[in-house]
Design a protein around this motif. Structure first.
Motif, mmCIF file in Angstrom:
data_model
loop_
_atom_site.group_PDB
_atom_site.id
_atom_site.type_symbol
_atom_site.label_atom_id
_atom_site.label_comp_id
_atom_site.label_asym_id
_atom_site.label_seq_id
_atom_site.Cartn_x
_atom_site.Cartn_y
_atom_site.Cartn_z
ATOM 1 N N ALA A 27 0.632 -1.185 -0.111
ATOM 2 C CA ALA A 27 -0.032 -0.032 -0.093
ATOM 3 C C ALA A 27 0.826 0.981 -0.027
ATOM 4 O O ALA A 27 0.006 2.745 -1.166
ATOM 5 N N PHE A 31 1.612 4.548 -2.623
ATOM 6 C CA PHE A 31 0.691 5.977 -1.943
ATOM 7 C C PHE A 31 1.696 7.043 -2.694
ATOM 8 O O PHE A 31 3.405 7.073 -2.453
ATOM 9 N N TYR A 192 -6.123 6.726 13.276
ATOM 10 C CA TYR A 192 -7.356 5.591 12.426
ATOM 11 C C TYR A 192 -6.280 4.126 12.933
ATOM 12 O O TYR A 192 -5.385 4.092 12.020
ATOM 13 N N GLN A 198 -5.031 -6.523 7.166
ATOM 14 C CA GLN A 198 -6.094 -6.068 5.866
ATOM 15 C C GLN A 198 -5.593 -5.452 4.869
ATOM 16 O O GLN A 198 -4.505 -5.614 4.140
ATOM 17 N N GLU A 201 -6.025 -2.185 -0.392
ATOM 18 C CA GLU A 201 -6.920 -1.567 -0.636
ATOM 19 C C GLU A 201 -7.627 -0.669 0.700
ATOM 20 O O GLU A 201 -7.653 0.744 0.811
ATOM 21 N N VAL A 202 -6.819 -1.474 1.905
ATOM 22 C CA VAL A 202 -7.579 -1.014 2.617
ATOM 23 C C VAL A 202 -6.712 -0.021 3.461
ATOM 24 O O VAL A 202 -7.174 1.476 4.290
ATOM 25 N N ALA A 204 -4.177 1.307 2.073
ATOM 26 C CA ALA A 204 -4.036 2.254 1.295
ATOM 27 C C ALA A 204 -4.947 3.761 1.364
ATOM 28 O O ALA A 204 -4.416 4.477 1.748
ATOM 29 N N ASP A 205 -6.043 3.223 1.560
ATOM 30 C CA ASP A 205 -6.944 3.973 1.611
ATOM 31 C C ASP A 205 -6.238 4.469 3.007
ATOM 32 O O ASP A 205 -7.373 6.284 2.998
ATOM 33 N N ALA A 206 -6.735 4.564 4.087
ATOM 34 C CA ALA A 206 -6.350 5.430 5.467
ATOM 35 C C ALA A 206 -5.311 5.818 5.255
ATOM 36 O O ALA A 206 -5.434 7.230 5.567
ATOM 37 N N ARG A 208 -4.121 7.417 2.680
ATOM 38 C CA ARG A 208 -4.721 8.280 1.526
ATOM 39 C C ARG A 208 -5.751 9.352 2.452
ATOM 40 O O ARG A 208 -5.918 10.660 2.540
ATOM 41 N N ARG A 209 -6.363 9.134 3.719
ATOM 42 C CA ARG A 209 -7.200 9.890 4.673
ATOM 43 C C ARG A 209 -6.325 10.510 5.811
ATOM 44 O O ARG A 209 -6.705 11.512 6.335
#
Length: 210
Positions: A27, A31, A192, A198, A201-202, A204-206, A208-209
């Protein structure tokens, strides 16, 4: 730009932790702000009272300690091995021996102080999951530390004393305070909290957020 800190609680004798760390690395590789991410490796002991000389393997422990049927054990090991392979890891869990991991965590802290924490952790995890190495044995830890770029004599001195023991305990206490009850656990940007290995994708989303 402000750094993004990711704290990762894991245990060397946890094959799910190796998979979770590899997925995090994948991930992170995708990024766009990867250079701004700072990883802090945190210690967690799945079995603080484990023996350093326990010769039983993961399948044997699953049968002995958890009372699982051999067919169920075999299926679980096979599934985890397949998941690891999909992430580029080679597991031989029929050789892996879940021994006491406290000194291995001390070694990782020692390596982190020299900027080699993740390299040392990766070498230990591979030795455990893929090579059947006893990661509580001081001779093996000295060898693995040297292979990760550390001075063998310095690692020997570390293991002969209690250096970084307080750091390991501090990691465990911090994890307890914030609700870490299993590993791997990821705390991204102090906000988070993600439990378990995980999907990429999960994670990577964390990032980004954050």
């Amino acid at each position: 730009m402000e750094k993004i800190t990711v704290d990762i609680w894991s245990d060397i004798v946890c094959p799910w932790c190796y998979l979770g760390k590899r997925r995090f690395d994948l991930a992170l590789a995708g990024f766009e702000r990867a250079a701004d991410v700072r990883v802090r490796l945190r210690a967690f002991e799945l079995d603080p009272h484990g023996r350093p000389d326990d010769a039983r393997t993961i399948p044997e422990r699953m049968r002995d300690d958890l009372g699982m049927a051999p067919a169920v054990v075999a299926a679980g090991v096979r599934r985890l091995t397949e998941l690891a392979a999909a992430a580029g890891l080679e597991y031989h869990l029929d050789r892996a021996r879940p021994v006491n991991s406290f000194d291995a965590h001390r070694l990782i802290h020692f390596a982190a102080a020299a900027g080699l924490g993740e390299r040392a952790q990766g070498r230990l995890l591979h030795a455990y999951t893929g090579e059947g190495v006893n990661v509580a044995d001081h001779g093996e830890l000295i060898r693995l530390g040297a292979e990760a770029g550390l001075d063998a004599d310095a690692v020997g001195e570390l293991l002969a004393g209690d250096a970084h023991a307080a750091d390991v305990r501090a990691d465990e206490e911090l994890g307890h305070r914030i609700g870490v009850s299993g590993v791997p656990t990821f705390l991204v940007a102090g906000r988070y909290l993600l439990n378990g290995a995980q999907p990429v994708e999960v994670l990577a989303d964390a990032l980004r957020r954050a």
